[in-house]
Design an enzyme around this catalytic site. Structure first.
Site, short mmCIF file in Angstrom:
data_model
loop_
_atom_site.label_atom_id
_atom_site.label_comp_id
_atom_site.label_asym_id
_atom_site.label_seq_id
_atom_site.Cartn_x
_atom_site.Cartn_y
_atom_site.Cartn_z
N HIS A 102 0.82 -1.20 0.00
CA HIS A 102 0.00 0.00 0.00
C HIS A 102 0.86 1.26 0.00
CE1 HIS A 102 -2.67 2.97 2.31
NE2 HIS A 102 -3.13 2.93 1.09
N HIS A 121 -1.28 1.57 8.03
CA HIS A 121 -2.72 1.61 7.78
C HIS A 121 -3.39 0.28 8.09
CE1 HIS A 121 -1.15 4.93 5.20
NE2 HIS A 121 -2.10 5.55 5.86
#
Length: 172
Positions: A102, A121
């Site tokens: 990501h 995250h």
């Protein structure tokens, strides 16, 4: 009243046409699928690199590695039970990039549920299922390194299943 009936006919024709299109697509897929389907991920070949020896590994204790080069941290794990993509005498040795696909945060291994976890995250990747994403913001699975074990027990990495974070291509 007549207008409502025209809408109903239009819906029926639409649904019938959609069903026929779906059936046609399914039939084309069945007839065009080769007898041996390709793997879900595209294999990226990198130069072969010795990572460790099977004797160096303990069950569920990750070993830090670098593959395909020093700018690509990874982990080598002996899981203690055979898994898809696992190598070695027990089919239980796997390796993954430790850069979150990501945003590139460094992942940490959780030995309790055997996942790689992102502190940025909160994406989570199942190492027993080929690095499949099980939670979070990532949009792809964790790149798994293709491994080979020779007759001496030396473990070699020879490619990756996906693009490693931060690389515009899979070319060194």
């Amino acid at each position: 009243m007549r207008c409502k009936r025209m809408v109903d006919i239009g819906r029926r024709q639409f649904l019938r046409g959609g069903a026929l299109a779906a059936a046609g697509t399914a039939a084309a897929t069945v007839t065009m699928t080769p007898a041996r389907a390709a793997p879900a991920n595209a294999q990226v070949d990198y130069p072969s690199n010795r990572l460790a020896n099977t004797a160096d590994l303990a069950v569920n204790e990750p070993m830090d590695i670098e593959y395909p080069d020093a700018d690509s941290p990874g982990v080598l794990i002996k899981l203690g039970q055979a898994v898809e993509g696992g190598v070695g005498p027990d089919g239980d040795i796997v390796a993954f990039s430790t850069l979150c696909p990501h945003k590139g945060y460094n992942l940490a291994y959780n030995d309790q549920d055997r996942t790689m976890n992102c502190p940025g995250h909160y994406s989570r990747f199942d190492v027993e299922a080929g690095g499949q994403q099980v939670w979070g913001h990532a949009t792809q699975n964790l790149p798994q390194f293709t491994l080979r074990v020779d007759d001496n027990g030396d473990i070699f990495a020879e490619g990756a299943s996906d693009l490693i974070f931060g690389r515009p291509s899979n070319v060194l």
